[in-house]
Design an enzyme around this catalytic site. Structure first.
Site, PDB file in Angstrom:
ATOM      1  N   TYR A 144     -32.900  26.385  35.013  1.00  0.00           N
ATOM      2  CA  TYR A 144     -33.143  27.348  34.035  1.00  0.00           C
ATOM      3  C   TYR A 144     -33.131  28.815  34.527  1.00  0.00           C
ATOM      4  O   TYR A 144     -32.447  29.737  34.451  1.00  0.00           O
ATOM      5  CB  TYR A 144     -34.381  27.085  33.048  1.00  0.00           C
ATOM      6  N   ARG A 185     -42.700  23.638  22.993  1.00  0.00           N
ATOM      7  CA  ARG A 185     -43.296  25.000  23.400  1.00  0.00           C
ATOM      8  C   ARG A 185     -44.371  25.159  22.550  1.00  0.00           C
ATOM      9  O   ARG A 185     -44.902  24.439  22.000  1.00  0.00           O
ATOM     10  CB  ARG A 185     -42.216  26.160  23.122  1.00  0.00           C
ATOM     11  N   ASN A 189     -46.174  23.583  19.417  1.00  0.00           N
ATOM     12  CA  ASN A 189     -47.029  22.143  19.592  1.00  0.00           C
ATOM     13  C   ASN A 189     -48.462  22.255  19.197  1.00  0.00           C
ATOM     14  O   ASN A 189     -48.913  21.562  18.327  1.00  0.00           O
ATOM     15  CB  ASN A 189     -47.345  22.053  21.193  1.00  0.00           C
ATOM     16  N   PHE A 190     -49.074  23.632  19.363  1.00  0.00           N
ATOM     17  CA  PHE A 190     -50.366  23.649  18.978  1.00  0.00           C
ATOM     18  C   PHE A 190     -50.581  23.584  17.232  1.00  0.00           C
ATOM     19  O   PHE A 190     -51.488  23.212  16.586  1.00  0.00           O
ATOM     20  CB  PHE A 190     -51.131  24.803  19.292  1.00  0.00           C
TER      21      PHE A 190
HETATM   22  P1  NAD Z   1     -32.986  26.748  20.979  1.00  0.00           P
HETATM   23  O1  NAD Z   1     -32.928  25.921  21.885  1.00  0.00           O
HETATM   24  O2  NAD Z   1     -33.744  26.907  19.578  1.00  0.00           O
HETATM   25  O3  NAD Z   1     -31.552  27.522  20.939  1.00  0.00           O
HETATM   26  C1  NAD Z   1     -30.535  27.279  21.710  1.00  0.00           C
HETATM   27  C2  NAD Z   1     -29.155  27.020  20.968  1.00  0.00           C
HETATM   28  O4  NAD Z   1     -28.166  26.743  22.071  1.00  0.00           O
HETATM   29  C3  NAD Z   1     -29.183  25.615  20.332  1.00  0.00           C
HETATM   30  O5  NAD Z   1     -28.811  25.731  18.959  1.00  0.00           O
HETATM   31  C4  NAD Z   1     -28.218  24.633  21.302  1.00  0.00           C
HETATM   32  O6  NAD Z   1     -27.962  23.729  20.533  1.00  0.00           O
HETATM   33  C5  NAD Z   1     -27.515  25.709  21.779  1.00  0.00           C
HETATM   34  N1  NAD Z   1     -26.810  25.213  22.939  1.00  0.00           N
HETATM   35  C6  NAD Z   1     -27.319  24.660  23.823  1.00  0.00           C
HETATM   36  N2  NAD Z   1     -26.614  24.396  24.965  1.00  0.00           N
HETATM   37  C7  NAD Z   1     -25.300  24.650  24.500  1.00  0.00           C
HETATM   38  C8  NAD Z   1     -24.175  24.461  24.934  1.00  0.00           C
HETATM   39  N3  NAD Z   1     -23.873  23.916  26.144  1.00  0.00           N
HETATM   40  N4  NAD Z   1     -22.997  24.931  24.202  1.00  0.00           N
HETATM   41  C9  NAD Z   1     -23.244  25.562  23.120  1.00  0.00           C
HETATM   42  N5  NAD Z   1     -24.470  25.611  22.432  1.00  0.00           N
HETATM   43  C10 NAD Z   1     -25.574  25.283  23.087  1.00  0.00           C
HETATM   44  O7  NAD Z   1     -33.531  28.367  21.788  1.00  0.00           O
HETATM   45  P2  NAD Z   1     -33.828  29.715  21.428  1.00  0.00           P
HETATM   46  O8  NAD Z   1     -35.310  29.848  21.657  1.00  0.00           O
HETATM   47  O9  NAD Z   1     -33.544  30.054  20.123  1.00  0.00           O
HETATM   48  O10 NAD Z   1     -33.193  30.402  22.567  1.00  0.00           O
HETATM   49  C11 NAD Z   1     -32.022  31.215  22.459  1.00  0.00           C
HETATM   50  C12 NAD Z   1     -31.758  31.945  23.662  1.00  0.00           C
HETATM   51  O11 NAD Z   1     -32.750  32.749  24.012  1.00  0.00           O
HETATM   52  C13 NAD Z   1     -31.467  31.041  24.850  1.00  0.00           C
HETATM   53  O12 NAD Z   1     -30.301  31.500  25.772  1.00  0.00           O
HETATM   54  C14 NAD Z   1     -32.885  31.181  25.660  1.00  0.00           C
HETATM   55  O13 NAD Z   1     -32.729  30.970  27.060  1.00  0.00           O
HETATM   56  C15 NAD Z   1     -33.255  32.921  25.286  1.00  0.00           C
HETATM   57  N6  NAD Z   1     -34.899  33.060  25.552  1.00  0.00           N
HETATM   58  C16 NAD Z   1     -35.401  32.510  24.536  1.00  0.00           C
HETATM   59  C17 NAD Z   1     -36.955  32.644  24.519  1.00  0.00           C
HETATM   60  C18 NAD Z   1     -37.907  32.171  23.500  1.00  0.00           C
HETATM   61  O14 NAD Z   1     -39.163  32.425  23.612  1.00  0.00           O
HETATM   62  N7  NAD Z   1     -37.427  31.738  22.490  1.00  0.00           N
HETATM   63  C19 NAD Z   1     -37.456  33.248  25.709  1.00  0.00           C
HETATM   64  C20 NAD Z   1     -36.437  33.715  26.639  1.00  0.00           C
HETATM   65  C21 NAD Z   1     -35.234  33.593  26.590  1.00  0.00           C
HETATM   66  N1  UDP Z   2     -48.634  24.705  27.239  1.00  0.00           N
HETATM   67  C1  UDP Z   2     -49.917  24.193  26.943  1.00  0.00           C
HETATM   68  N2  UDP Z   2     -49.765  23.181  26.012  1.00  0.00           N
HETATM   69  C2  UDP Z   2     -48.719  22.767  25.394  1.00  0.00           C
HETATM   70  C3  UDP Z   2     -47.301  23.537  25.750  1.00  0.00           C
HETATM   71  C4  UDP Z   2     -47.454  24.432  26.653  1.00  0.00           C
HETATM   72  O1  UDP Z   2     -50.798  24.315  27.525  1.00  0.00           O
HETATM   73  O2  UDP Z   2     -48.740  21.914  24.605  1.00  0.00           O
HETATM   74  C5  UDP Z   2     -48.679  25.770  28.200  1.00  0.00           C
HETATM   75  C6  UDP Z   2     -47.707  25.973  29.313  1.00  0.00           C
HETATM   76  O3  UDP Z   2     -47.995  25.077  30.245  1.00  0.00           O
HETATM   77  C7  UDP Z   2     -47.468  27.419  29.698  1.00  0.00           C
HETATM   78  C8  UDP Z   2     -47.660  28.027  28.310  1.00  0.00           C
HETATM   79  O4  UDP Z   2     -48.327  27.223  27.343  1.00  0.00           O
HETATM   80  O5  UDP Z   2     -48.256  27.761  30.284  1.00  0.00           O
HETATM   81  C9  UDP Z   2     -46.292  28.365  27.628  1.00  0.00           C
HETATM   82  O6  UDP Z   2     -45.449  27.184  27.668  1.00  0.00           O
HETATM   83  P1  UDP Z   2     -44.027  27.104  26.771  1.00  0.00           P
HETATM   84  O7  UDP Z   2     -43.548  25.777  27.309  1.00  0.00           O
HETATM   85  O8  UDP Z   2     -44.404  27.729  25.305  1.00  0.00           O
HETATM   86  O9  UDP Z   2     -43.273  28.199  27.639  1.00  0.00           O
HETATM   87  P2  UDP Z   2     -43.058  28.897  28.998  1.00  0.00           P
HETATM   88  O10 UDP Z   2     -43.524  30.318  28.995  1.00  0.00           O
HETATM   89  O11 UDP Z   2     -43.918  28.017  29.647  1.00  0.00           O
HETATM   90  O12 UDP Z   2     -41.606  28.825  29.214  1.00  0.00           O
END
Ligand code: NAD
Ligand code: UDP
Length: 325
Positions: A144, A185, A189-190
């Site tokens: 990732y 996440r 989860n919590f």
């Molecule tokens: P999510 O998993 O809910 O959404 C990702 C979407 O991409 C899903 O609908 C999935 O089906 C689609 N997808 C995955 N692989 C694919 C592929 N090969 N082709 C087409 N579609 C595909 O995740 P999210 O939280 O909505 O995250 C969206 C974006 O934001 C991601 O790129 C993620 O890396 C980035 N991001 C999210 C967070 C967060 O906290 N949510 C943090 C940092 C970065």
């Molecule tokens: N975490 C936790 N319990 C859970 C899920 C996650 O303690 O049930 C912790 C995990 O180890 C990390 C933080 O919560 O330290 C955030 O995890 P998450 O998977 O949401 O996102 P990350 O920032 O690690 O990508």
């Protein structure tokens, strides 16, 4: 009105972004392979006149005519992105190459959803955009982290070499309604564990920190970045209020009024110890800062999962993940 492509549009962030784009009158194409996304997230817009769904994998090339591209396709939860790690890095790298090729061909503006994970387990705190990061290139999170880092490289090279109009958003932990209940996440989860009367699974001793951004603020930041002319460097989008994972667990227990126990489990490999965005650049360049703080954001999120668990609204469950880790 613009013709906008949202890859990963059936996911958590993508579906909220689509709602906002449709509200503003844009025509939206949602591209998704439904790996972690769900039809439930976009069911309410399927019949919208300005909405079109394309089932497609970003790893494969595709020809579309659009003016703006938000490239969000990529699993985001550690459980999901480690499920098929080779596919994860292919999605980031080949996906962004395909989207950049499209942007170059049709002269579209493209925003890449990057991540705080490009900073790895940071040795600088809080994290500013000019910090190069501390990523283990061969660990379980690297599919990732390194995929997203390579995607940033490609974005900058297409900008310098081909003059593509690019944006990079470094997104920090975001939460809210439509997170998949089983995606592993921490917030989902919590909340689900507490609502179901199960112990909260804290990994490690819970002293590691994260800074949680509510989804509406995040979407606002992404759109501001996209609509700001001439800025091509990465911008952190996140909420700088930092909490330990134990503090998060306590807050969720308090809000739900639950007395479930906290169960300490093994800390996953390479789990970052602390994370907090420096958002000076977002404030200066985008005039953006988050408005919704953790207490309020959790209220909306808890209420969403409460209704979903009672069956009052459909609950997206994503493919391939178990109920916790
Ligand atoms: P999510 O998993 O809910 O959404 C990702 C979407 O991409 C899903 O609908 C999935 O089906 C689609 N997808 C995955 N692989 C694919 C592929 N090969 N082709 C087409 N579609 C595909 O995740 P999210 O939280 O909505 O995250 C969206 C974006 O934001 C991601 O790129 C993620 O890396 C980035 N991001 C999210 C967070 C967060 O906290 N949510 C943090 C940092 C970065
Ligand atoms: N975490 C936790 N319990 C859970 C899920 C996650 O303690 O049930 C912790 C995990 O180890 C990390 C933080 O919560 O330290 C955030 O995890 P998450 O998977 O949401 O996102 P990350 O920032 O690690 O990508």
């Amino acid at each position: 009105m613009k013709r906008v492509l949202v890859t990963g549009g059936a996911g958590f962030l993508g579906s909220h972004l689509i709602d906002r784009l449709l509200d503003q009158g844009h025509e939206v194409l949602c591209l998704d392979n439904f790996f972690t996304g769900s039809r439930e997230n976009i069911r309410h817009v399927l019949k919208h006149d300005h909405f079109e769904l394309v089932r497609h994998d970003v790893v494969e090339p595709i020809l579309l005519e659009v003016e703006t591209i938000y490239n969000l396709a990529c699993p985001a939860s550690p459980v999901h992105y480690q499920y098929n790690s080779v596919k994860t890095i292919k999605t980031s790298v080949m996906g962004v190459i395909n989207m950049l090729g499209m942007a170059k061909r049709v002269k579209a503006r493209i925003l890449q959803a990057s991540t705080s994970e490009v900073y790895g387990d940071p040795q600088v705190h809080p994290q500013q955009e000019d910090y190069w990061g501390h990523v283990n290139p061969i660990g379980v999170r690297s599919c990732y982290d390194e995929g997203k880092r390579a995607a940033e490289t490609l974005i900058m090279d297409y900008h310098r070499q081909n003059n593509v109009d690019t944006r990079i958003a470094r997104i920090f932990n975001t939460y809210g309604p439509r997170m998949a209940a089983n995606d592993g996440r921490v917030v989902s989860n919590f909340v689900v564990q507490a609502l179901e009367g199960k112990s909260l699974t804290v990994y490690g001793d819970g002293s590691q920190t994260r800074s949680f951004c509510y989804v509406s603020d995040l979407v606002d930041g992404l759109m501001r970045l996209m609509n700001t002319d001439g800025y091509h460097l990465p911008v952190n989008i996140g909420n700088p209020n930092e909490f330990t994972i134990l503090e998060l667990a306590e807050e969720i227990r308090t809000q739900i009024g639950s007395s479930v126990e906290i169960r300490f489990e093994e800390l996953p490999q390479d789990d970052p110890k602390q994370r907090k965005p420096d958002i000076t650049r977002a404030k200066d360049v985008l005039e953006w800062e988050p408005k919704v703080q953790l207490k309020e954001g959790l209220q909306h999120t808890i209420s969403y999962f409460d209704r979903a668990l009672k069956g009052e609204i459909a609950m997206p469950r994503s493919f391939g993940a178990s109920d916790s880790r």
